[in-house]
Scaffold this motif. Structure first.
Motif, mmCIF file in Angstrom:
data_model
loop_
_atom_site.group_PDB
_atom_site.id
_atom_site.type_symbol
_atom_site.label_atom_id
_atom_site.label_comp_id
_atom_site.label_asym_id
_atom_site.label_seq_id
_atom_site.Cartn_x
_atom_site.Cartn_y
_atom_site.Cartn_z
ATOM 1 N N PHE A 474 0.572 -0.940 0.130
ATOM 2 C CA PHE A 474 -0.122 -0.365 0.158
ATOM 3 C C PHE A 474 0.859 1.297 -0.377
ATOM 4 C CE2 PHE A 474 -3.115 -3.427 1.304
ATOM 5 C CZ PHE A 474 -3.969 -3.255 0.570
ATOM 6 N N ALA A 475 0.839 2.186 -1.089
ATOM 7 C CA ALA A 475 1.615 3.588 -0.457
ATOM 8 C C ALA A 475 0.889 4.195 0.209
ATOM 9 C CB ALA A 475 1.255 3.986 -2.058
ATOM 10 N N ALA A 476 0.979 5.559 0.064
ATOM 11 C CA ALA A 476 0.669 6.546 1.276
ATOM 12 C C ALA A 476 -0.605 6.547 1.061
ATOM 13 C CB ALA A 476 1.098 8.068 0.957
ATOM 14 N N ALA A 477 -1.728 7.150 2.483
ATOM 15 C CA ALA A 477 -2.805 7.185 3.135
ATOM 16 C C ALA A 477 -3.489 7.484 1.171
ATOM 17 C CB ALA A 477 -3.348 7.855 4.401
ATOM 18 N N GLY A 478 -4.214 6.350 0.705
ATOM 19 C CA GLY A 478 -5.475 7.120 -0.259
ATOM 20 C C GLY A 478 -4.525 6.520 -1.645
ATOM 21 N N GLY A 527 16.614 -8.193 -16.988
ATOM 22 C CA GLY A 527 15.512 -8.412 -16.951
ATOM 23 C C GLY A 527 13.736 -6.742 -17.106
ATOM 24 N N LEU A 528 12.465 -7.717 -17.395
ATOM 25 C CA LEU A 528 11.895 -5.965 -17.507
ATOM 26 C C LEU A 528 11.549 -6.477 -16.683
ATOM 27 C CD1 LEU A 528 9.307 -5.324 -18.990
ATOM 28 C CD2 LEU A 528 8.710 -7.104 -19.002
ATOM 29 N N GLN A 529 10.853 -5.064 -15.825
ATOM 30 C CA GLN A 529 10.493 -4.478 -14.797
ATOM 31 C C GLN A 529 8.748 -4.036 -15.137
ATOM 32 O OE1 GLN A 529 12.666 -5.030 -11.635
ATOM 33 N NE2 GLN A 529 13.905 -5.941 -13.155
ATOM 34 N N VAL A 530 8.207 -4.435 -14.506
ATOM 35 C CA VAL A 530 6.497 -3.080 -14.547
ATOM 36 C C VAL A 530 6.573 -2.999 -13.745
ATOM 37 C CG1 VAL A 530 4.366 -3.889 -15.475
ATOM 38 C CG2 VAL A 530 6.474 -5.173 -16.563
ATOM 39 N N GLY A 531 6.357 -2.175 -13.004
ATOM 40 C CA GLY A 531 4.993 -0.873 -12.688
ATOM 41 C C GLY A 531 3.584 -0.832 -12.012
ATOM 42 N N PHE A 532 2.683 -1.173 -11.540
ATOM 43 C CA PHE A 532 1.658 -0.785 -11.666
ATOM 44 C C PHE A 532 0.947 -0.701 -10.683
ATOM 45 C CE2 PHE A 532 1.731 -5.274 -12.299
ATOM 46 C CZ PHE A 532 0.382 -6.004 -11.136
ATOM 47 N N THR A 533 -0.925 0.352 -10.244
ATOM 48 C CA THR A 533 -1.273 0.665 -9.297
ATOM 49 C C THR A 533 -2.148 0.721 -9.497
ATOM 50 O OG1 THR A 533 0.318 2.666 -9.101
ATOM 51 C CG2 THR A 533 -1.093 2.373 -7.651
ATOM 52 N N LEU A 534 -2.578 0.028 -8.659
ATOM 53 C CA LEU A 534 -4.413 0.222 -8.751
ATOM 54 C C LEU A 534 -4.909 1.046 -7.902
ATOM 55 C CD1 LEU A 534 -5.287 -3.429 -8.613
ATOM 56 C CD2 LEU A 534 -4.245 -2.470 -10.365
ATOM 57 N N PRO A 535 -6.181 1.830 -7.907
ATOM 58 C CA PRO A 535 -6.647 2.893 -7.260
ATOM 59 C C PRO A 535 -7.484 2.284 -6.460
ATOM 60 C CG PRO A 535 -8.343 2.226 -9.217
ATOM 61 C CD PRO A 535 -6.599 1.296 -8.939
ATOM 62 N N PRO A 536 -7.474 3.110 -5.574
ATOM 63 C CA PRO A 536 -7.922 3.089 -3.405
ATOM 64 C C PRO A 536 -9.460 1.836 -3.929
ATOM 65 C CG PRO A 536 -7.096 4.930 -3.391
ATOM 66 C CD PRO A 536 -7.678 5.198 -4.981
ATOM 67 N N GLY A 537 -10.106 2.713 -4.986
ATOM 68 C CA GLY A 537 -11.390 1.944 -5.373
ATOM 69 C C GLY A 537 -11.591 0.185 -5.684
ATOM 70 N N LYS A 538 -10.346 -0.139 -5.851
ATOM 71 C CA LYS A 538 -10.077 -1.099 -5.993
ATOM 72 C C LYS A 538 -10.158 -2.145 -5.322
ATOM 73 C CE LYS A 538 -11.475 -0.417 -10.913
ATOM 74 N NZ LYS A 538 -13.099 -0.573 -11.184
ATOM 75 N N VAL A 539 -9.274 -1.849 -3.862
ATOM 76 C CA VAL A 539 -8.382 -2.432 -3.347
ATOM 77 C C VAL A 539 -8.987 -2.223 -1.621
ATOM 78 C CG1 VAL A 539 -6.063 -2.922 -4.662
ATOM 79 C CG2 VAL A 539 -6.579 -0.456 -2.925
ATOM 80 N N SER A 540 -8.828 -3.016 -0.790
ATOM 81 C CA SER A 540 -8.852 -2.949 0.660
ATOM 82 C C SER A 540 -7.914 -3.503 1.631
ATOM 83 C CB SER A 540 -10.397 -3.218 0.841
ATOM 84 O OG SER A 540 -10.469 -3.990 1.122
ATOM 85 N N ARG A 541 -7.603 -3.154 2.630
ATOM 86 C CA ARG A 541 -5.948 -4.004 3.850
ATOM 87 C C ARG A 541 -7.222 -4.934 3.737
ATOM 88 N NH1 ARG A 541 -2.013 -1.342 4.433
ATOM 89 N NH2 ARG A 541 -1.945 1.059 4.327
ATOM 90 N N GLY A 542 -7.033 -6.566 3.510
ATOM 91 C CA GLY A 542 -6.841 -7.719 4.236
ATOM 92 C C GLY A 542 -6.746 -7.078 5.811
ATOM 93 N N LEU A 543 -7.436 -8.801 6.490
ATOM 94 C CA LEU A 543 -6.628 -9.454 7.673
ATOM 95 C C LEU A 543 -4.719 -9.486 7.779
ATOM 96 C CD1 LEU A 543 -9.361 -11.396 8.789
ATOM 97 C CD2 LEU A 543 -8.880 -8.578 9.412
#
Length: 562
Positions: A474-478, A527-543
């Motif tokens: 998780f990146a910075a809040a939000g 080697g290939l390096q791929v970075g991608f970010t999903l927006p907050p609306g698609k993810v949530s913190r799990g247990l």
């Protein structure tokens, strides 16, 4: 007399208890108000800190020679957003370099009134006590954050938090007639007041206030205000600036009135007991008949009402036999209502699940059809079929994962393990517990499948010694969830390809269109390096998993030393 004498005794005891209860409620209410105001102030100061921390990360301050002109543009933009001035100070001398309170290009040079040496020394943010501003020559509060580069504090970035702004915030939260709210800094000076702010800002708080609040996080006090009035107050300390205290103040006369009136009402009620005694005989006779009639009506209506229909049961009668019968009927009615409600909820859940399955099935068929139609045709049929079957299989695995979770979403680790299972001994997974919403599970499964397929054909997984590391966090809040796909040990990459394959284009479309995120490709020689970010609306913190479970969950690939 046998009835009234005990009644007056009980009334006296009730009066004392009522007075104590009103006092406790009043005090608790004032402390709760102070705590709510403290939270509001913490949010306000936190917003300043967050904005300043973001500005401190500006790339214009990177390098040996920072681009101060570019940074001044960013600082003035932040200053407009905060409605206050922003100052950049040298980390060593603490002299001002840029001050947005001055005209653009005007030399700053002077030393700020607030002492920011602690920021430069410790590298930690600071909120100062009330000081007189060096430029505005008015009371201000400084909010400062360090600007660190290469482990050193090169600059200190500060903003003015105007006491008037805090006073307006307190005024907006206050709704009492003669009361007021006040904020006091760690030097016991008034920072802001919801009433008569200009007359009291900078004045020293009473000594009894300083002594009584020392070492306490919150509480209730009584004393004499600066203006000589007897007051009561609830206070609470700020979490962001522990030395600061906020108080919710009320006149003591209002506090006394809050419990005196109930006491007077209770005294009046005691006098009415004499009248009630004369009416008691008639009331008792009716009391025996009315519950019976009401219970007969309740029995007749039992089972004919719905789960949300108002109850028809009479109130408690005080007669033990009638009360036992009434409670038995209520229990039976509760059981019938619970059964009806459970059936209604089960029907609603079933209908919702059927609609969800229908929607997901149609969506999966549409995606499969699109993959078949858009895939390149200039390949052998068997290869075309193998690629298409692999992509549809990834969709099927995502479908199964959603089905197990009742279409509520999917665990990131479980999705990754499912798609990378053929390469389990050569892949390392690392990241916190995280969940995707239901609509993001299938695109994520297809994305990981495409990355793995590309690595198996052209990248690290095309050689026995090749390895892949997938890390998320998780990146910075939000800011959402950040993924990094890193390949090593594969063929040496000469440069970024001139054209992208269908799989690469599909990866980009899955991230940007299906998941609403961003993606970057880095074609490094190793080697290939791929970075991608999903927006907050698609993810949530799990247990969070315990250490043993977390280690077991990503144990494949550990033996490779990654």
């Amino acid at each position: 007399m046998a009835m009234l004498i005990p009644a007056f005794g009980v009334g006296t005891a009730v009066a004392k208890r009522a007075v104590a209860a009103y006092q406790e409620a009043f005090q608790a209410g004032m402390v709760s108000t102070a705590q709510a105001l403290a939270l509001a102030m913490d949010r306000e100061i936190g917003a300043y800190r967050a904005t300043m921390a973001t500005l401190a990360g500006s790339s214009a301050l990177d390098g040996l020679v920072p681009d101060l002109d570019a940074f001044e543009v960013e600082a003035r933009r932040a200053s407009a957003a905060l409605s206050t001035s922003v100052t950049l100070l040298d980390g060593g001398s603490l002299r001002q370099i840029i001050n947005t309170a001055l005209p653009p290009g005007a030399p700053a040079g002077r030393i700020s009134a607030a002492d920011f040496r602690a920021v430069a020394a410790t590298g930690k943010p600071l909120v100062t006590d009330l000081v007189i501003g060096a430029v505005a020559q008015r009371p201000v509060v400084g909010v400062a954050v360090p600007v660190e580069r290469a482990g050193q504090v090169r600059f200190v970035l500060a903003a003015r938090l105007q006491p008037e702004r805090i006073a307006r915030l307190l005024e907006g939260q206050s709704s009492r007639g003669m009361g007021f709210d006040v904020l006091v800094d760690s030097s016991q000076r008034v920072v802001a007041r919801s009433r008569e702010h200009e007359a009291y800002v900078g004045r020293q708080a009473p000594e009894w206030f300083t002594t009584s609040t020392a070492g306490r996080a919150a509480g209730f006090l009584e004393g004499i205000s600066v203006s000589g009035q007897a007051v009561v107050l609830g206070f609470a300390r700020l979490g962001t600036v522990p030395g600061w205290v906020i108080g919710s103040v009320e006149l003591r006369s209002n506090y006394v009135a809050s419990w005196r009136r109930p006491l007077e009402m209770l005294a009046l009620g005691g006098g009415l007991l004499v009248l009630l005694g004369t009416m008691l005989a008639v009331w008792l006779s009716r009391r025996l008949i009315q519950p019976v009639t009401a219970l007969v009506r309740a029995v007749q209506a039992l089972g004919t009402t719905g789960a949300t229909t108002p109850r028809l049961f009479p109130p408690a009668s005080g007669v033990a036999e009638f009360e036992a019968l009434r409670r038995g009927l209520i229990a039976a009615d509760d059981a019938l209502r619970a059964r009806d409600l459970a059936k209604q909820q089960a029907d609603e859940r079933q209908a919702l699940l059927m609609r969800e399955v229908d929607h997901r099935a149609k969506n999966a068929l549409a995606v499969a059809l699109s993959l078949a139609q858009l895939a390149p045709r200039a390949v052998p049929p068997d290869q075309f079929a193998t690629v298409l079957v692999g992509r549809i299989a990834a969709m099927a695995r995502a479908h199964s994962l959603l089905s197990k979770a009742a279409w509520s979403g999917g665990d990131v680790k479980a999705i990754a393990e499912g798609e990378l299972a053929p390469y389990a001994e050569r892949v390392v997974l690392a990241g916190p517990a995280a969940n995707l919403v239901a609509e993001a599970v299938q695109p994520m499964a297809m994305l990981l499948h495409e990355l793995a397929t590309n690595a198996a054909k052209h990248g690290a997984l095309s050689r026995p010694e090749g390895r892949v590391r997938l890390v998320w966090g998780f990146a910075a809040a939000g800011d959402g969830l950040r993924f990094t796909w890193a390949e090593s040990g594969g063929p040496t990459l000469a440069d970024e390809p001139q054209t992208f394959s269908f799989g690469s284009r599909l990866i980009t479309q899955l991230v940007e269109r299906q998941l609403g995120g961003t993606i970057e490709f880095d074609w490094q020689a190793g080697g290939l390096q791929v970075g991608f970010t999903l927006p907050p609306g698609k993810v949530s913190r799990g247990l969070e998993l315990p250490p043993q479970a977390s280690q077991h969950a990503v144990q494949y690939g550990i033996a490779d030393g990654a």
